[in-house]
Write an enzyme that holds these catalytic residues in place. Structure first.
Site, PDB file in Angstrom:
ATOM      1  N   ASP A  24       0.677  -1.179   0.290  1.00 42.45           N
ATOM      2  CA  ASP A  24       0.052   0.216  -0.083  1.00 42.45           C
ATOM      3  C   ASP A  24       1.017   1.196  -0.328  1.00 42.45           C
ATOM      4  O   ASP A  24       1.820   1.100   0.428  1.00 42.45           O
ATOM      5  CB  ASP A  24      -0.983  -0.020   1.343  1.00 42.45           C
ATOM      6  CG  ASP A  24      -1.923   1.546   1.018  1.00 42.45           C
ATOM      7  OD1 ASP A  24      -3.148   1.522   0.336  1.00 42.45           O
ATOM      8  OD2 ASP A  24      -1.592   1.917   1.933  1.00 42.45           O
ATOM      9  N   GLU A  26       0.890   5.588   0.594  1.00 41.59           N
ATOM     10  CA  GLU A  26       0.548   6.881   0.884  1.00 41.59           C
ATOM     11  C   GLU A  26       0.830   8.358  -0.085  1.00 41.59           C
ATOM     12  O   GLU A  26       2.435   7.962  -0.244  1.00 41.59           O
ATOM     13  CB  GLU A  26       0.589   7.157   2.040  1.00 41.59           C
ATOM     14  CG  GLU A  26      -0.281   5.949   3.397  1.00 41.59           C
ATOM     15  CD  GLU A  26      -2.199   6.046   3.195  1.00 41.59           C
ATOM     16  OE1 GLU A  26      -2.133   7.143   2.478  1.00 41.59           O
ATOM     17  OE2 GLU A  26      -2.165   5.053   3.413  1.00 41.59           O
ATOM     18  N   HIS A 165      -5.271   4.461   7.069  1.00 39.00           N
ATOM     19  CA  HIS A 165      -4.893   4.971   5.858  1.00 39.00           C
ATOM     20  C   HIS A 165      -3.163   5.891   6.225  1.00 39.00           C
ATOM     21  O   HIS A 165      -2.442   6.093   6.247  1.00 39.00           O
ATOM     22  CB  HIS A 165      -5.296   6.632   6.383  1.00 39.00           C
ATOM     23  CG  HIS A 165      -6.743   6.077   5.146  1.00 39.00           C
ATOM     24  ND1 HIS A 165      -7.005   6.443   3.675  1.00 39.00           N
ATOM     25  CD2 HIS A 165      -7.876   6.702   6.033  1.00 39.00           C
ATOM     26  CE1 HIS A 165      -8.593   6.439   3.634  1.00 39.00           C
ATOM     27  NE2 HIS A 165      -8.684   6.312   4.813  1.00 39.00           N
ATOM     28  N   ASP A 170      -2.449  -0.614   6.225  1.00 43.99           N
ATOM     29  CA  ASP A 170      -3.637  -0.780   5.782  1.00 43.99           C
ATOM     30  C   ASP A 170      -2.857  -2.360   4.730  1.00 43.99           C
ATOM     31  O   ASP A 170      -4.236  -3.072   4.196  1.00 43.99           O
ATOM     32  CB  ASP A 170      -3.327   0.208   4.815  1.00 43.99           C
ATOM     33  CG  ASP A 170      -4.166   1.483   4.896  1.00 43.99           C
ATOM     34  OD1 ASP A 170      -4.503   1.461   6.126  1.00 43.99           O
ATOM     35  OD2 ASP A 170      -4.543   2.349   4.221  1.00 43.99           O
TER      36      ASP A 170
END
Length: 574
Positions: A24, A26, A165, A170
């Site tokens: 994942d 960000e 998040h 995540d």
């Protein structure tokens, strides 16, 4: 006959033998062209066992937008000492080497990884990719989960890791979701990686069951409408070959989740045959604007567009309005949002000292001036310090900037941006850049639209595939008639007949008055395409000699995020 024993390769790779890297990212925004990675989190698993984890913050090379910090909890202070992506990328690529990548909404994360690889000279990862969003939509029903959000799926599969998040957390949650989805997929006889990938791409049972809906659709250009059992329009599209296009919705090539969902609801396909591809495109726009089908992402809401208006009064001002009136006022637009219109208004105010108050001012009005007068941004007509004739010069300059020549606004705003850049106030300069772009693009668009909407009638032709000609009649920027003249036919009687049958169009107020801006732009694209010939023009078709188009070309070429000199994100518009 001798029996031949198959090899394990023929059966595929059992899922228990596949090494997955669930990852994942960000980021500072949604597009890798304009935004950067702030955190990477990844978990390597095989046969349900965690083999390793990868986690690091990443310095994006610029400020993190406040709303992103609120969402993720990642602040500028947290990444100031973090490594840049060029230092992180080699380790991440080594971590994922030889594995199958898994992500929730994988297209988003893989786009950023590929963009980073391209920017720093690495080949894009060739790993197989599994998207847990797509897999969830295949194995779970709406009764089980109302949506395919990671938080929803994590709760459904009782993941001990709660999405928040942050990249690694995540990714951990996605691991549990993946295991739950693979277990569900087993009931569909999915046991290998190859079966898993083909299972996600395969047509759904609803797609297979409803293939008959395409049987009555002809091989002609036109518009198609998917409808439910009550006759409600679900989706509208166009094609030069209706049968082939509608058939494609019931094959493995149609993988869009919202369209697959729509197919499950649809009970019939209605079609409208059109003479030409342009007529089909225009009809599609009109039908979408009227029906607003819920599965069309680009459903038109022409009633929601706004305009920037230079009012008609003794001391005109710039007002954002939703309605065009035949009152002699100058209009700029259409804008898709009030925010865009406000950006354009601020840019115009930078160049022209029009009053910014909203109260009516007559020749007899006398009240105290606001702070704008003290700043030299307004002549204070409210106090009687600026005569109507002097103020009329400002109004005339504003009207000219909106309709004919954007140079005054372009020069004023770019001069301010240069001053801010010298003072290293880059964020403020970036705001001014966006305002200038909003004004110039709107002015260029409106001038282009106005040029054709002023013409009472225009007839043009383009070569058809069979040797004939596609003929279109355009009145005030609206498509009034379309037809195909057969090969060898005499053009004069055909054109005269088409003109006689064309829709009567009554012009209205404003620069776009007989059709939507999207329809007129569609016609303009066709008129500018190769091979199109003008048959008849009632009037003059021209653009202002000093129009906004020349400034728009410069903005489109130099539009880059404004950051500190030497950073990877670009340079200021100057």
């Amino acid at each position: 006959m001798d029996a031949v024993q198959g090899t394990l390769d023929e059966f595929g790779t059992p899922l228990s033998d596949v090494t997955f890297v669930v990852f994942d990212l960000e980021t500072t925004g949604g597009s890798p062209a304009d935004h950067a990675i702030t955190e990477i989190g990844a978990v390597k698993v095989r046969a349900g066992e965690v083999l390793g984890e990868f986690s690091t913050l990443v310095d994006p090379g610029g400020p993190i937008p406040p709303f992103i910090s609120v969402l993720t909890g990642i602040t500028d202070a947290m990444v100031v000492a973090a490594p840049r992506i060029e230092a992180v990328l080699p380790s991440f690529l080594e971590f994922i080497h030889g594995t199958t990548l898994v992500a929730h909404n994988a297209g988003f994360d893989t786009r950023f990884v590929k963009a980073a690889c391209a920017a720093h000279g690495y080949p894009p990862p060739a790993n197989p990719v599994v998207d847990t969003v797509d897999l969830a939509r295949r194995v779970l029903t709406r009764d089980e989960t109302p949506n395919s959000k990671l938080a929803t799926l994590a709760r459904f599969f009782r993941s001990p890791a709660e999405p928040c998040h942050r990249a690694l957390q995540d990714a951990r949650a996605t691991v549990h979701v993946l295991h739950g989805l693979i277990e569900r997929a087993g009931s569909f006889q999915v046991h290998t990686l190859e079966e898993l990938k083909s299972f996600v791409r395969a047509p759904t049972p609803e797609q297979q069951r409803k293939r008959h809906l395409a049987e009555s659709v002809p091989h002609s250009p036109g518009v198609y409408l998917f409808e439910d059992e009550r006759g409600e329009v679900l989706y509208i599209g166009k094609s030069t070959n209706l049968r082939n296009r509608v058939r494609s919705y019931f094959t493995a090539s149609e993988t869009r989740p919202r369209i697959r969902e729509m197919i499950g609801i649809a009970e019939r396909v209605r079609h409208i045959v059109c003479a030409t591809a342009l007529e089909a495109e225009v009809r599609e726009l009109r039908l979408i604007g009227g029906a607003k089908p819920r599965y069309n992402r680009r459903s038109r809401f022409p009633e929601k567009v706004v305009w920037l208006k230079l009012t008609q009064e003794p001391f005109p001002r710039l007002s954002i309005v939703r309605e065009l009136k035949d009152d002699g006022a100058a209009y700029l637009g259409p804008f898709g949002s009030s925010r865009a219109a406000e950006d354009a208004r601020v840019a115009l105010h930078e160049a022209v000292p029009l009053r910014q108050c909203t109260q009516p001012i007559s020749l007899r009005t006398r009240r105290s001036a606001c702070v704008l007068h003290e700043m030299g941004r307004c002549g204070a007509p409210c106090e009687g310090k600026e005569a109507p004739a002097d103020y009329a010069v400002h109004a005339a300059n504003a009207r000219r900037a909106m309709t004919d020549d954007a140079s005054l606004v372009f020069a004023a705003v770019t001069a301010r941006m240069e001053r801010l850049s010298v003072e290293q106030r880059y964020e403020e300069a970036s705001v001014d850049r966006d305002r200038l772009a909003a004004f110039v693009r709107a002015a260029a668009r409106m001038q282009r639209l106005s040029a054709i909407t002023r013409i009472p009638q225009l007839v043009a032709a383009s070569p058809a595939f069979d040797g004939g000609w596609d003929i279109h009649v355009v009145r005030y920027g609206r498509l009034a008639a379309a037809g195909v003249m057969p090969r060898g036919a005499h053009p004069t009687p055909f054109v005269e007949s088409l003109v006689a049958m064309a829709e009567a169009v009554i012009p209205g107020p404003g620069p776009v008055h007989a059709a939507s801006a999207e329809e007129t732009e569609c016609i303009l694209r066709w008129l500018e395409s190769p091979g199109v010939r003008l048959v008849e023009v009632d009037g003059v078709w021209s653009l202002p000699a000093h129009g906004a188009a020349r400034h728009k070309a410069r903005i489109d070429l130099a539009y880059r995020p404004l950051t500190r000199p030497g950073s990877r994100e670009g340079r200021p518009l100057s």
